[in-house]
Design a protein around this motif. Structure first.
Motif, PDB file in Angstrom:
ATOM      1  N   LEU A 193       0.617  -0.969   0.038  1.00  0.00           N
ATOM      2  CA  LEU A 193      -0.025   0.086  -0.060  1.00  0.00           C
ATOM      3  C   LEU A 193       0.771   1.317   0.110  1.00  0.00           C
ATOM      4  N   VAL A 194       0.428   2.162  -0.727  1.00  0.00           N
ATOM      5  CA  VAL A 194       0.987   3.536  -0.797  1.00  0.00           C
ATOM      6  C   VAL A 194      -0.053   4.404   0.036  1.00  0.00           C
ATOM      7  N   GLY A 195       0.332   5.023   1.203  1.00  0.00           N
ATOM      8  CA  GLY A 195      -0.529   5.455   2.041  1.00  0.00           C
ATOM      9  C   GLY A 195      -0.339   7.038   2.546  1.00  0.00           C
ATOM     10  N   GLY A 214      -6.955  -8.898  12.574  1.00  0.00           N
ATOM     11  CA  GLY A 214      -5.598  -9.812  13.043  1.00  0.00           C
ATOM     12  C   GLY A 214      -4.531  -9.734  11.935  1.00  0.00           C
ATOM     13  N   ARG A 215      -4.749  -8.673  11.100  1.00  0.00           N
ATOM     14  CA  ARG A 215      -3.567  -8.348  10.218  1.00  0.00           C
ATOM     15  C   ARG A 215      -2.948  -7.001  10.397  1.00  0.00           C
ATOM     16  N   THR A 216      -2.049  -6.879   9.513  1.00  0.00           N
ATOM     17  CA  THR A 216      -1.283  -5.612   9.411  1.00  0.00           C
ATOM     18  C   THR A 216      -1.265  -4.930   7.995  1.00  0.00           C
ATOM     19  N   LEU A 217      -0.955  -3.397   7.882  1.00  0.00           N
ATOM     20  CA  LEU A 217      -0.895  -2.875   6.702  1.00  0.00           C
ATOM     21  C   LEU A 217       0.387  -2.901   6.111  1.00  0.00           C
ATOM     22  N   ASN A 218       0.389  -3.501   4.827  1.00  0.00           N
ATOM     23  CA  ASN A 218       1.848  -3.485   4.090  1.00  0.00           C
ATOM     24  C   ASN A 218       2.152  -2.133   3.688  1.00  0.00           C
ATOM     25  N   ALA A 219       2.425  -1.248   4.536  1.00  0.00           N
ATOM     26  CA  ALA A 219       2.448   0.145   3.963  1.00  0.00           C
ATOM     27  C   ALA A 219       3.774   0.486   3.588  1.00  0.00           C
ATOM     28  N   ARG A 220       3.943   0.294   2.091  1.00  0.00           N
ATOM     29  CA  ARG A 220       5.330   0.417   1.683  1.00  0.00           C
ATOM     30  C   ARG A 220       5.716   1.899   1.745  1.00  0.00           C
TER      31      ARG A 220
END
Length: 311
Positions: A193-195, A214-220
């Motif tokens: 993700l681009v945030g 129960g997950r996390t953001l793949n904040a690249r």
């Protein structure tokens, strides 16, 4: 305790020159008079402002704290002078508005244009802040009106329903999702993700929704500004979630595709907030009436939530 501006300016001059003599010269004061002013001020404040050295003076921590307030006072006086002088040029008021990025991108521009045309003698300033910062600015009197998304963090504010919008997904052309019309958040979590920067409303909302699963953001990448996000998505560095209105515009300008985010929480309700008081200033009341007409106005009933990372 009364502090005169001449003495405060002298403190600032001495702090900058590291010399009572040069500070006095800059403020056009005799050395003896300048020394007495500093001595009297230290006595009244009960702290030492300068440590005398062989080659001048060194400000103490108390002095540095005082200087920060003097600089802030100078900025306020400059703003006061500028605003008052505007009345000589026919300006009849100044409206200070703060809003989050989504509100600026989705809702405010046409309303600001209409209000400016109807009230050309009212000067408008607009600042882009996170929703938490918007509420703090209004509650503390640094702004007149704020537009933001829930939660309400400060009970000192009175808020009205303003506009609604939606979050959408932006993907680059040629992406595995590019031919889709819509996507769920669960599916989106599989991609980089681009945030927006930490504290931005949409970013915090997604983080909370991911944690609930129960997950996390793949904040690249995290950047400021929707334009920057769109360009990074176009470059293939990830997908993004942003308000639908700018997403639609970017899909016409950049090599990106817009998808509907199929989540109930993707709907965003913007509220207009003012400081709760018995009678609003005339300029503020006119703006509230323009954006939230009395005949259709509904006050929000959201309860105040404790301050946290959301914005």
């Amino acid at each position: 305790m009364r502090l005169d501006l001449t003495t405060l300016n002298l403190v600032l001059a001495i702090e900058q020159t590291r010399s009572i003599t040069r500070g006095a010269e800059r403020e056009h004061l005799a050395l003896a008079a300048a020394s007495k002013r500093i001595s009297d001020l230290e006595t009244r404040l009960g702290v030492q402002l300068f440590e005398r050295r062989a080659r001048g003076v060194e400000p103490t921590e108390a002095c540095r704290a005082l200087v920060r307030h003097i600089r802030s006072l100078h900025a306020s006086l400059h703003a006061l002078e500028s605003e008052v002088m505007e009345f000589a040029r026919g300006i009849k008021g100044h409206l200070r508005i703060v809003a989050n990025s989504g509100a600026i991108a989705e809702a405010l521009p046409p309303d600001l244009v209409a209000f400016s045309q109807a009230h050309p003698q009212i000067r408008i300033s607009l600042e882009d802040l996170t929703s938490a910062e918007v509420q703090a600015a209004v509650a503390e009197g640094r702004a007149d009106v704020g537009v933001f998304t829930a939660p309400l963090l400060d009970s000192r504010m009175q808020t009205f329903n303003y506009r609604s919008g939606r979050l959408a997904v932006l993907v680059p052309e040629g992406h595995a999702l590019a031919d889709r019309a819509s996507i769920s958040f669960d599916e989106l979590l599989d991609y980089d993700l681009v945030g927006l920067h930490a504290g931005a409303a949409a970013q915090e909302l997604m983080r909370e929704q991911a944690l609930a699963r129960g997950r996390t953001l793949n904040a690249r990448l995290q950047v400021r500004g929707f334009d920057a996000i769109a360009q990074l998505v176009e470059s293939g560095l990830g997908v993004a979630v942003l308000p639908q209105a700018p997403a639609e515009r970017f899909a016409q300008v950049f090599k990106v595709r817009q998808l509907r985010l199929e989540e109930d929480w993707a709907r965003r309700d913007y509220v207009l907030g003012v400081l709760r008081q018995e009678r609003l200033p005339t300029v503020v009341q006119r703006f509230v009436d323009a954006l939230c007409p009395p005949e259709t106005r509904t006050e929000t009933t959201a309860t105040t939530q404790p301050l946290r990372g959301t914005a």
